[in-house]
Each structure stands twice: as C-alpha cells, then as structure tokens.
Enzyme design. Structure first.
Site: not given
Ligand code: CA2
Length: 146
Positions: A12-13, A20, A25, A76, A79, A82, A89, A100, A102-104, A109, A113
């Site tokens: 998601p997202n 954003r 990110y 990836n 959210a 978590h 599963d 697995e 993650h960008i961040s 954080r 998370r």
């Molecule tokens: O760091 C990552 O890749 C995460 O998986 C990104 C998730 C976050 O919930 C994880 O804790 C770490 C959130 C992705 C949100 O992506 C966005 C992209 C652009 C603008 C806003 C959010």
C-alpha cells in the site's frame, strides 16, 4: 535455458513513490525503479516482474500466483509489514527465495514499525538503502537462484 523469474511485490501507498515524503522515500517513482531493476535483470540474465496493490488480499493472491513459476520474491509489503499475518502465511506457502525490502529503515522510525510479520518468513532483509535497495535485492535474488 529458460531465464529464471523474480517477482517484486509492492504494498500500500508505494504507488505514490516520488510524489510525497521525498525526505523519507526519495524522488524515484515505482515505474523508474522497475525500469532500473529491468536493466539489472537483463545484465544478469533473469526476468523481473513488478506488481503493486493497496489491498492485502490482492497481495496474498500475487504470492499464490508466484508459486511454481517464480524462483524469488522481493516484497515491500508497506505498512502491512507490521500487521499482516495473512501475508506471512502466504509467504510460507512459497518455496523459493524471499527478500523483505524497505526503502527506509523501519527500526530507526516509529515504534510500531519495529516489528515485521515478514522477517520470520524471509531469507534476507534489505532496509534503509533507499530505492537502490530494489537493485541490490534483484542482484541478491539472481545470485541465490542461479
Ligand atoms: O520503507 C519502506 O519501504 C516501508 O515499507 C514503507 C511503508 C512503511 O509503512 C514501512 O514502515 C516502511 C510505507 C509506504 C508509503 O509509501 C509512500 C510513498 C510515497 C508517499 C507516501 C508514502
């Protein structure tokens, strides 16, 4: 010989990447990351498929669809990392290599998370390398499935 398949699954997202929160990110979009992974994959002689969904069940379906035809999943889960026992599963039913991603760095954080439902079913975790982590993951996956 038929090239091996790697599937990159995004949650998601992540469709909003580059639009954003660039301080967290970066400026790459998911499409530009997919292009860069495609270049790396061609060099390494593997095929990379890129998918994204904002829906937990759709991600479970993507993992099921990878069974039998895909040698490695890079995930990836956003959210859902978590929260999702369902994705945990589903990954358990996949026989190939799992990374697995993650960008961040979620550990640097918010507290919520710090726990991942994915890590226990992943062979490797890449976090905090920015969008470059996707290319690293493709390289690692290609090496592991060779
Ligand atoms: O760091 C990552 O890749 C995460 O998986 C990104 C998730 C976050 O919930 C994880 O804790 C770490 C959130 C992705 C949100 O992506 C966005 C992209 C652009 C603008 C806003 C959010």
């Amino acid at each position: 010989m038929t090239p091996k398949n790697i599937r990159v699954i995004n949650g998601p997202n992540l469709n909003l990447l580059g639009q954003r929160q660039p301080e967290i990110y970066g400026y790459d979009t998911l499409a530009s990351i997919a292009d860069k992974c495609g270049v790396v994959a061609r060099d390494l002689g593997v095929v990379v498929g890129f998918e994204q969904s904002n829906h937990e069940g759709a991600i479970v379906d993507m993992i099921h669809a990878a069974r039998g035809t895909v040698s490695a999943i890079i995930i990836n889960a956003g959210a859902y990392t978590h929260t999702s026992a369902a994705i945990h599963d589903a990954l358990k039913t996949f026989d190939g290599y799992v990374i697995e991603l993650h960008i961040s760095n979620p550990h640097a954080r918010d507290e919520f998370r710090h726990h991942s439902w994915i890590s226990a079913v992943a062979d490797a975790v890449i976090a905090g390398a920015g969008a470059y982590g996707y290319e690293l993951a493709v390289r690692l996956a290609a090496e592991k499935i060779a």
